[in-house]
Design a protein around this motif. Structure first.
Motif, short mmCIF file in Angstrom:
data_model
loop_
_atom_site.label_atom_id
_atom_site.label_comp_id
_atom_site.label_asym_id
_atom_site.label_seq_id
_atom_site.Cartn_x
_atom_site.Cartn_y
_atom_site.Cartn_z
N VAL A 177 0.83 -1.21 0.00
CA VAL A 177 0.00 0.00 0.00
C VAL A 177 0.86 1.26 0.00
CG1 VAL A 177 -1.64 1.34 1.37
CG2 VAL A 177 -1.99 -1.10 1.08
N GLN A 218 -2.03 4.48 -2.96
CA GLN A 218 -3.48 4.65 -3.01
C GLN A 218 -4.17 3.85 -1.92
OE1 GLN A 218 -4.50 3.43 -7.04
NE2 GLN A 218 -4.67 5.55 -7.68
N LYS A 275 -6.76 1.33 -0.52
CA LYS A 275 -7.34 0.12 -1.12
C LYS A 275 -8.08 -0.68 -0.05
CE LYS A 275 -4.08 -0.74 -4.91
NZ LYS A 275 -5.11 -0.72 -5.97
N ASP A 296 -8.68 -6.20 -1.73
CA ASP A 296 -8.29 -5.81 -3.09
C ASP A 296 -6.79 -5.55 -3.19
OD1 ASP A 296 -10.89 -5.97 -3.89
OD2 ASP A 296 -11.28 -3.81 -3.79
N THR A 297 -6.09 -5.60 -2.08
CA THR A 297 -4.66 -5.29 -2.08
C THR A 297 -3.88 -6.52 -2.54
OG1 THR A 297 -4.99 -3.83 -0.18
CG2 THR A 297 -2.73 -4.49 -0.68
#
Length: 251
Positions: A93, A98, A100, A104-105
């Motif tokens: 991250v 961004q 997240k 979804d990472t």
């Protein structure tokens, strides 16, 4: 301000009000309250904020400024094993820049056993949430984790950007407050620095007393003196502020 319902966007009014409140904070304790209130408005069930070492700092680890709502077992595992140094999604991250959702990472393809074990352990203890990176002076980064329990709010892309912007503003204010220099006539004593250094290592007052061969009440007295000099109200903020001012001895 009204709480944000699932499916709603984060209004400009809420974001602006939060940023104004942050800029008016003169103490870390007050800033903590403002950030927790904002997380509550988002519908969050848990919030953690880690303040990471500056570039070139001798401080080997980050410190957890806020940690509310996460399972005690997970927090203990994270802190005892100093997962801030090896937790792979945190570094993904921070390098990606961004905010997240946790699920979804992307995970690195190659993970150590410690990393795999931690991610499996964490997944079994928490629901859905957001990773948020933040960036400060001298490369002092921040990592924010916002948990929402079982149900994922329907935040659109603008909402995610707004959350990251608000986290960035808060992180910058933390950096400003922590880097605020001490008055010229105020200095920590060698014993106060020594005790705060052990606090930064995660040692309790009782353990510090045993290490230094003094009473636990003496440890508390030295800490209280350090708190007054640093203009803080707790151990975590004291070690953070002392570290940023170069007052800690690192082992």
């Amino acid at each position: 301000m009204r709480a944000i319902k699932t499916g709603q966007i984060i209004s400009d009014e809420i974001a602006v009000a939060f940023q104004e409140d942050v800029r008016e904070c003169e103490r870390v304790a007050r800033l903590n309250v403002v950030c927790l209130r904002f997380a509550s408005l988002l519908g969050a069930k848990a919030l953690a904020y880690h303040h990471l070492p500056a570039i070139g700092s001798s401080d080997p680890i980050g410190l957890n400024v806020i940690c509310v709502g996460f399972p005690a077992e997970l927090v203990s595992h994270f802190e005892d094993n100093r997962m801030i140094r090896i937790e792979p999604t945190i570094h993904e991250v921070l390098s990606g820049g961004q905010a997240k959702w946790w699920d979804d990472t992307p995970r690195p393809t190659k993970l150590s056993k410690a990393e795999r074990d931690y991610l499996e352990f964490a997944a079994s203890k928490v629901g859905v949430g957001i990773h948020v990176p933040a960036y400060g002076p001298n490369g002092r980064e921040g990592y924010i984790s916002i948990g929402f329990g079982k149900y994922r709010p329907d935040f659109d892309n603008k909402a995610m950007i707004t959350i990251q912007l608000c986290c960035q503003v808060a992180h910058q204010r933390y950096c400003q407050l922590l880097y605020k220099p001490l008055p010229q006539n105020v200095r920590l004593s060698p014993r106060e620095r020594e005790i705060l250094s052990w606090v930064a290592e995660g040692k309790s007052n009782g353990v510090i007393a045993e290490i230094l061969h003094i009473t636990e009440s003496s440890v508390i007295t030295y800490l209280e003196r350090a708190f007054r000099k640093l203009d803080v109200g707790n151990r975590v903020t004291a070690t953070l502020r002392a570290s940023t001012l170069g007052e800690l001895r690192h082992r």
